[in-house]
Design an enzyme around this catalytic site. Sequence first.
Site, PDB file in Angstrom:
ATOM      1  N   HIS A 246     -92.650  -2.045-112.286  1.00 47.53           N
ATOM      2  CA  HIS A 246     -91.081  -2.989-113.061  1.00 47.53           C
ATOM      3  C   HIS A 246     -90.408  -3.646-112.711  1.00 47.53           C
ATOM      4  O   HIS A 246     -89.615  -4.717-113.573  1.00 47.53           O
ATOM      5  CB  HIS A 246     -90.712  -1.480-114.126  1.00 47.53           C
ATOM      6  CG  HIS A 246     -89.728  -1.490-112.416  1.00 47.53           C
ATOM      7  ND1 HIS A 246     -90.121   0.166-112.341  1.00 47.53           N
ATOM      8  CD2 HIS A 246     -88.484  -1.539-111.511  1.00 47.53           C
ATOM      9  CE1 HIS A 246     -88.860   0.816-111.602  1.00 47.53           C
ATOM     10  NE2 HIS A 246     -88.511  -0.722-111.017  1.00 47.53           N
ATOM     11  N   HIS A 247     -90.837  -4.448-111.386  1.00 44.74           N
ATOM     12  CA  HIS A 247     -89.867  -5.615-110.727  1.00 44.74           C
ATOM     13  C   HIS A 247     -90.517  -7.591-111.654  1.00 44.74           C
ATOM     14  O   HIS A 247     -89.755  -8.091-111.113  1.00 44.74           O
ATOM     15  CB  HIS A 247     -89.566  -5.328-109.229  1.00 44.74           C
ATOM     16  CG  HIS A 247     -89.136  -4.198-109.187  1.00 44.74           C
ATOM     17  ND1 HIS A 247     -89.122  -3.070-108.565  1.00 44.74           N
ATOM     18  CD2 HIS A 247     -87.663  -4.239-108.735  1.00 44.74           C
ATOM     19  CE1 HIS A 247     -88.477  -1.989-108.098  1.00 44.74           C
ATOM     20  NE2 HIS A 247     -87.328  -3.092-108.156  1.00 44.74           N
TER      21      HIS A 247
END
Length: 338
Positions: A246-247
């Site tokens: 998700h980064h």
Amino acid sequence: MAAIAQQQPLTPERFFNAVNAYQQTEALKAAIELEIFTAIAEGNTNAATIAKRCSASERGARTLCDFLTIHGFLTKEGSQYDLAPDSALFLNRHSPAYVGGAIEFMLTPRLREGNARLADAVRKGGSALGDDVLEPDNHIWVKFAEAMMPLTRMASEIMAVELRKGGESHKVLDIAASHGMYGIAVAKQNPAAHIHAVDWENVLEVAKRNARAMGFADRHHLIPGSAFEVELGSGYDLALITNFLHHFDAPTCTTFMRRVHAALKPGGRAAILEFVPNPDRVTPPAPAAFSMTMLANTPSGDAYTFAELETIAKHAGFSRVELAPPQVGMGRLVIAYR
């Protein structure tokens, strides 16, 4: 017309509540710092005894406890307070599932500033603070590892049990290992497994410490460096990719997953743990809202739907991708097969 007449009048309450939502954050922070929840768990159930236990004023204790009751953290009958079930489990320091220490990361100045500059992030399409959070050996990830470990204890055990159903693992790659709890949980479920943990060198010290404390030092190996650059090795049965993708944007995730695919042996599995919203991207509330966290705090991160994660994995060469049935904390487990 009759139905319209019976409707409740519109009020600005939602606006008022949203603008003042920071009060709930600060009230919860104060309650954790003062050990309000622990005091009540110990049998201090009225404002006077809570105040004495917490070295606070009676007026302050009453006002704070009433506010926490309004927001569901406490219950109240007459002048007596009690803990809501989730508060009893997660916010009482005597509970093995206590997570109050997570505020040491979740309320750091940098994360707060990211949200304070949200309008800039919306204009830009990514954090207004830049990409320093992803720089090597950033001390914020040490704070993350130390503060967030209790939040992951139950989730790591659920995930490890689910993965064991797919067969025993012997060589395990733990990407962005952080505190090491996911790898350690897999080691518990697989007595012959050796865990190879990847993260920044300063962060791996936390994982190393936890592995030693839990009796897994001899099966826990460190690979310091960037997961995008360091030599990962090969022949892994299982790769753990927990709260990492998700980064980054989807192309970056795909490039990374190609590295994981190459490190796995034929038939190996990649276990991806993520906040996974439904296709509508507004439900369930917590996973869907995580996109806002990523907008405020990363250059290009996001909360990916299962379909998006499946596309990333398949473009990286994985043949099959499944959404495992159990809820894993607030996340979901996606398993990609080489």
